[in-house]
Scaffold this motif. Structure first.
Motif, mmCIF file in Angstrom:
data_model
loop_
_atom_site.group_PDB
_atom_site.id
_atom_site.type_symbol
_atom_site.label_atom_id
_atom_site.label_comp_id
_atom_site.label_asym_id
_atom_site.label_seq_id
_atom_site.Cartn_x
_atom_site.Cartn_y
_atom_site.Cartn_z
ATOM 1 N N LEU A 129 -6.501 10.170 -8.465
ATOM 2 C CA LEU A 129 -6.462 10.358 -7.022
ATOM 3 C C LEU A 129 -5.592 9.279 -6.372
ATOM 4 O O LEU A 129 -5.257 8.265 -6.990
ATOM 5 C CB LEU A 129 -7.881 10.292 -6.446
ATOM 6 N N ASP A 130 -5.249 9.516 -5.120
ATOM 7 C CA ASP A 130 -4.510 8.516 -4.355
ATOM 8 C C ASP A 130 -5.347 7.245 -4.250
ATOM 9 O O ASP A 130 -6.489 7.278 -3.785
ATOM 10 C CB ASP A 130 -4.202 9.075 -2.967
ATOM 11 N N ASN A 131 -4.765 6.118 -4.686
ATOM 12 C CA ASN A 131 -5.535 4.872 -4.755
ATOM 13 C C ASN A 131 -4.965 3.768 -3.880
ATOM 14 O O ASN A 131 -5.181 2.583 -4.136
ATOM 15 C CB ASN A 131 -5.612 4.381 -6.201
ATOM 16 N N SER A 132 -4.189 4.118 -2.852
ATOM 17 C CA SER A 132 -3.589 3.090 -1.998
ATOM 18 C C SER A 132 -4.653 2.252 -1.299
ATOM 19 O O SER A 132 -4.537 1.018 -1.208
ATOM 20 C CB SER A 132 -2.664 3.743 -0.970
ATOM 21 N N LYS A 162 -12.386 4.342 -10.382
ATOM 22 C CA LYS A 162 -12.960 5.653 -10.069
ATOM 23 C C LYS A 162 -11.896 6.655 -9.652
ATOM 24 O O LYS A 162 -12.137 7.863 -9.713
ATOM 25 C CB LYS A 162 -14.001 5.516 -8.956
ATOM 26 N N THR A 163 -10.762 6.196 -9.221
ATOM 27 C CA THR A 163 -9.710 7.128 -8.825
ATOM 28 C C THR A 163 -9.084 7.825 -10.028
ATOM 29 O O THR A 163 -8.394 8.831 -9.863
ATOM 30 C CB THR A 163 -8.614 6.384 -8.039
ATOM 31 N N GLN A 169 -7.756 1.698 -2.349
ATOM 32 C CA GLN A 169 -8.430 0.875 -3.359
ATOM 33 C C GLN A 169 -7.521 -0.274 -3.822
ATOM 34 O O GLN A 169 -8.000 -1.371 -4.083
ATOM 35 C CB GLN A 169 -8.851 1.738 -4.554
ATOM 36 N N GLN A 170 -6.215 -0.012 -3.924
ATOM 37 C CA GLN A 170 -5.289 -1.073 -4.300
ATOM 38 C C GLN A 170 -5.282 -2.177 -3.245
ATOM 39 O O GLN A 170 -5.264 -3.377 -3.568
ATOM 40 C CB GLN A 170 -3.881 -0.498 -4.465
ATOM 41 N N ALA A 171 -5.300 -1.786 -1.962
ATOM 42 C CA ALA A 171 -5.324 -2.772 -0.892
ATOM 43 C C ALA A 171 -6.617 -3.585 -0.932
ATOM 44 O O ALA A 171 -6.603 -4.817 -0.757
ATOM 45 C CB ALA A 171 -5.167 -2.081 0.459
ATOM 46 N N ALA A 172 -7.746 -2.914 -1.169
ATOM 47 C CA ALA A 172 -9.013 -3.640 -1.256
ATOM 48 C C ALA A 172 -9.025 -4.585 -2.448
ATOM 49 O O ALA A 172 -9.554 -5.702 -2.368
ATOM 50 C CB ALA A 172 -10.169 -2.635 -1.351
ATOM 51 N N ALA A 175 -14.087 -3.939 -6.272
ATOM 52 C CA ALA A 175 -12.822 -3.296 -5.900
ATOM 53 C C ALA A 175 -12.141 -2.683 -7.121
ATOM 54 O O ALA A 175 -11.537 -1.607 -7.040
ATOM 55 C CB ALA A 175 -11.907 -4.323 -5.227
ATOM 56 N N GLN A 176 -12.242 -3.380 -8.281
ATOM 57 C CA GLN A 176 -11.666 -2.840 -9.508
ATOM 58 C C GLN A 176 -12.389 -1.569 -9.936
ATOM 59 O O GLN A 176 -11.767 -0.598 -10.394
ATOM 60 C CB GLN A 176 -11.732 -3.890 -10.616
#
Length: 408
Positions: free
Chosen positions: A105-108, A225-226, A110-113, A219-220
Motif C-alpha cells: 500500500l501507499d506508505n508515504s 503493515k503496508t 508511515q515513512q514520514a512517521a 512506526a516501523q
C-alpha cells in the motif's frame, strides 16, 4: 432393490418351490398372474416384512450420508488498514510461500512517521551528549565554588582572630561571615545542578530514549503493515488487484488464499439424527466422491459433533418461533482417511457419499455373551456387507447418474 431380491430368495422362492414340487402346482396353469397373490401370499408378505426390517437394520446400524464434503478453510487476503495499492508482487492463481509479499500500500504517511521517530531518537541522543558535556562544566564550577568558599572561610578565620585583638572592625568580620554563607549557597546550588544533570543522564534521558525507540519501533511496524504478506503457503485465488485500487479490511478484501493441503485430510458428513446413538468415534467408514469416481476410500470416524447445528439460537431483535426451525438438522461427523494419502486426487470441496459401519467385535469376544445376543450381533455385522455392496454400486453408477441421468 438389492434387499428385496435378497429377501425374496429367503421367502418367495421357498414358497414357490413348495407350491411347485410339494403341491404340484405350475406357473401358467395353477399359479397365474391373477392368482399369484393368493398362491404365494405367505412368501410375499414375509418378503415385504423382511425387506423393511432388513433396510431398517442396515440403515440404522450402518448409517449412510449423502452430504459428505471435503470442506476446506480459506484465508482472506486483506490489509490491517485501509489504503491505496502502490505495488502488486503476484498474479492470479499464483502459488506463494508463507511470508511472501503479495502487494504494498501507499506508505508515504508511515515513512514520514518513521522519519519523525528517527529524528526524535537522534534528538534524545544529542540531549544525552549535551548533558554529559554540561556535567563536565558543572564539575569545574563546583571546584571553582569550593575554592571561593574555602578562600572566604580562611579570610573569615583570619579576620576573626584579628578581631580578638581589636585589629579589624567588627563590621568587616560580619561581612565575611555573610560572604561565607553566600559562597556556601553557591556551592550547594552547583552541587545540586550536578545531581540534576546526573539524574537526567541516568534516568530521564534514557527513559525519553526508550520512549523514542518504542515510537520508532511502532512506526516501523506501521510501515511493515503496508506490505501485505501471505500468512501460509498456498494458492492465491480471486486476486485481481491493480495499482491504484483501494482496499478496506472490512468491506473490500484483496482476494482469497487457499492453503496447501486444504480439504485433503478430513471429510465432514451429515448423518441423520436417528443415528446419534450409533455413531461413535473410531467407527470404520467408507466414502466415494464425485471428484474421484470408481474409487472407495477407507475412512475412520475421528469425531462426532455433540450438538445439532439446526438448533442453535442467536440473539436478534425478533422473537424466535420454534416452527421456523422445524426442519431437522443433521449430525455432523468428521471422517479422516484410514491410510495416509487416502484423499489424494480428491479436489477440495468435492461432494461424497459416506457409509459408517457398526463393529461389535469386542462384544462378540465376551465369553459371557448369550446365544440370542451373539446371533443378533453377528446378524448386525453381517448386514453391513449389504450396505458396502450398495456403496460400490453407487460408486459405479455415480458417473452415469451425474453425466447422463442428471441432464448434464
Amino acid at each position: 432393490m438389492f434387499e428385496l431380491l435378497l429377501c425374496s430368495m429367503l421367502t418367495i422362492l421357498p414358497d414357490y418351490l413348495f407350491r411347485r414340487y410339494g403341491q404340484g402346482k405350475r406357473i401358467g396353469r395353477d399359479i397365474t398372474l391373477y392368482t399369484v397373490w393368493y398362491e404365494l401370499r405367505w412368501g410375499i408378505t414375509a418378503c415385504l416384512l423382511l425387506t423393511v426390517s432388513l433396510i431398517t437394520m442396515i440403515f440404522y446400524f450402518h448409517p449412510s450420508a449423502q452430504t459428505a464434503t471435503a470442506i476446506f478453510r480459506t484465508v482472506t487476503i486483506m490489509p490491517e488498514a485501509t489504503g491505496r495499492v502502490e505495488e502488486v508482487f503476484i498474479g492470479l492463481n499464483q502459488k506463494v510461500e508463507a511470508g511472501s509479499p503479495l502487494f504494498r500500500l501507499d506508505n508515504s504517511e508511515q515513512q514520514a512517521a518513521l522519519e519523525t521517530a528517527r529524528r526524535r531518537v537522534a534528538e534524545v541522543e544529542a540531549g544525552i551528549k549535551v548533558a554529559q558535556t554540561e556535567l563536565i562544566g558543572v564539575d569545574g564550577q563546583i571546584k571553582e565554588a569550593q575554592g571561593a568558599y574555602q578562600t572566604a572561610v580562611d579570610e573569615y578565620e583570619m579576620k576573626a582572630q584579628l578581631l580578638t585583638n581589636n585589629a579589624v572592625a567588627r563590621r568587616e568580620v560580619e561581612r565575611l561571615a555573610t560572604t561565607i554563607d553566600g559562597r556556601k549557597g553557591a556551592l550547594d546550588a552547583t552541587v545540586a545542578k550536578k545531581l540534576t544533570l546526573e539524574t537526567q543522564i541516568a534516568v530521564q534521558l534514557p527513559a525519553q530514549r526508550a520512549s523514542a525507540e518504542a515510537a520508532l519501533a511502532q512506526a516501523q511496524v506501521e510501515l511493515d503493515k503496508t506490505i501485505v504478506r501471505a500468512g501460509v503457503a498456498g494458492t492465491v485465488q480471486q486476486f485481481t488487484l491493480r495499482r491504484g485500487d483501494v482496499v478496506n479490511a472490512m468491506l473490500r478484501p484483496a482476494g482469497i488464499l487457499v492453503p496447501e493441503g486444504a480439504g485433503q485430510s478430513t471429510l465432514i458428513a451429515g448423518f441423520g439424527q436417528i443415528e446419534a446413538q450409533v455413531m461413535k468415534k473410531g467407527m470404520i467408514a467408507e466414502a466415494t466422491c464425485i471428484g474421484k469416481p470408481f474409487t472407495i476410500i477407507p475412512m475412520v470416524v475421528t469425531d462426532v459433533q455433540e450438538v445439532i447445528a439446526a438448533g442453535q439460537l442467536r440473539a436478534t431483535d425478533q422473537l424466535i418461533d420454534v416452527q421456523q426451525t422445524a426442519q431437522p438438522g443433521t449430525l455432523t461427523v468428521f471422517l479422516q482417511p484410514l491410510y495416509p494419502g487416502g484423499l489424494n486426487g480428491v479436489p477440495p470441496g468435492s461432494s461424497c457419499i459416506a457409509n459408517a459401519y457398526t463393529n461389535n467385535h469386542d462384544a462378540l469376544a465376551d465369553p459371557n455373551i448369550g446365544k440370542v445376543r451373539w446371533f443378533a450381533l453377528h446378524m448386525v455385522d453381517a448386514v453391513g456387507l449389504v450396505h458396502a455392496m450398495i456403496l460400490r454400486i453407487q460408486a459405479l453408477l455415480l458417473p452415469v447418474q451425474t453425466l447422463v441421468l442428471s441432464g448434464h
